[in-house]
Motif scaffolding. Structure first.
Motif, mmCIF file in Angstrom:
data_model
loop_
_atom_site.group_PDB
_atom_site.id
_atom_site.type_symbol
_atom_site.label_atom_id
_atom_site.label_comp_id
_atom_site.label_asym_id
_atom_site.label_seq_id
_atom_site.Cartn_x
_atom_site.Cartn_y
_atom_site.Cartn_z
ATOM 1 N N ASP A 35 -3.508 10.454 7.197
ATOM 2 C CA ASP A 35 -3.681 11.024 8.526
ATOM 3 C C ASP A 35 -2.441 10.717 9.342
ATOM 4 O O ASP A 35 -1.784 9.693 9.123
ATOM 5 N N GLU A 36 -2.119 11.581 10.295
ATOM 6 C CA GLU A 36 -0.887 11.437 11.066
ATOM 7 C C GLU A 36 -0.758 10.054 11.709
ATOM 8 O O GLU A 36 0.328 9.491 11.750
ATOM 9 N N GLU A 37 -1.850 9.480 12.176
ATOM 10 C CA GLU A 37 -1.767 8.176 12.843
ATOM 11 C C GLU A 37 -1.522 7.015 11.877
ATOM 12 O O GLU A 37 -1.307 5.883 12.312
ATOM 13 N N ARG A 38 -1.504 7.298 10.564
ATOM 14 C CA ARG A 38 -1.265 6.257 9.553
ATOM 15 C C ARG A 38 -0.179 6.662 8.564
ATOM 16 O O ARG A 38 -0.060 6.094 7.493
ATOM 17 N N ARG A 39 0.623 7.639 8.926
ATOM 18 C CA ARG A 39 1.587 8.231 7.998
ATOM 19 C C ARG A 39 2.759 7.324 7.652
ATOM 20 O O ARG A 39 3.298 7.368 6.563
ATOM 21 N N ILE A 40 3.201 6.462 8.567
ATOM 22 C CA ILE A 40 4.318 5.556 8.325
ATOM 23 C C ILE A 40 3.765 4.239 7.778
ATOM 24 O O ILE A 40 2.810 3.690 8.317
ATOM 25 N N VAL A 41 4.375 3.737 6.701
ATOM 26 C CA VAL A 41 3.913 2.504 6.063
ATOM 27 C C VAL A 41 5.097 1.547 5.932
ATOM 28 O O VAL A 41 6.151 1.921 5.417
ATOM 29 N N ILE A 42 4.907 0.331 6.413
ATOM 30 C CA ILE A 42 5.888 -0.741 6.217
ATOM 31 C C ILE A 42 5.219 -1.805 5.374
ATOM 32 O O ILE A 42 4.131 -2.284 5.717
ATOM 33 N N THR A 43 5.842 -2.145 4.250
ATOM 34 C CA THR A 43 5.309 -3.207 3.393
ATOM 35 C C THR A 43 6.194 -4.437 3.523
ATOM 36 O O THR A 43 7.371 -4.334 3.857
ATOM 37 N N ASP A 44 5.608 -5.606 3.253
ATOM 38 C CA ASP A 44 6.412 -6.824 3.289
ATOM 39 C C ASP A 44 6.406 -7.493 1.923
ATOM 40 O O ASP A 44 5.763 -7.029 0.995
ATOM 41 N N ASP A 45 7.142 -8.592 1.818
ATOM 42 C CA ASP A 45 7.253 -9.281 0.535
ATOM 43 C C ASP A 45 6.056 -10.179 0.234
ATOM 44 O O ASP A 45 6.050 -10.881 -0.768
ATOM 45 N N PHE A 46 5.015 -10.126 1.067
ATOM 46 C CA PHE A 46 3.798 -10.897 0.823
ATOM 47 C C PHE A 46 2.646 -9.992 0.399
ATOM 48 O O PHE A 46 1.511 -10.424 0.297
#
Length: 78
Positions: A35-46
């Motif tokens: 969905d547009e409100e969740r389209r960008i994803v940033i992941t971390d090293d944890f």
């Protein structure tokens, strides 16, 4: 067999932040199926992830460019 982590399948990779080690740096993705409100994803090293809209990312980028978050990367005062 697909060796890609299940949490990253279908995501379009945009950038890796750091990249100078093999510890698993934070990464930026676009999820075209979200969905547009969740389209960008940033992941971390944890193994965690943040999901946000393009508009939220634009505000974050603007704040970074303006120096609004500089205090987060400055050394702590003695």
């Amino acid at each position: 067999m697909d060796n890609e982590a299940p949490s990253r399948r279908g995501l379009r990779h945009i950038a890796t932040f750091c990249g100078n080690c093999s510890c698993g740096c934070p990464e930026l993705y676009v999820d075209p199926d979200a969905d547009e409100e969740r389209r960008i994803v940033i992941t971390d090293d944890f193994g965690q992830r943040i999901e946000m809209s393009r508009e939220q990312l634009a505000v974050l980028v603007s704040d970074v460019k303006s120096g609004a978050v500089d205090a987060a990367v400055e050394p702590a005062a003695p």
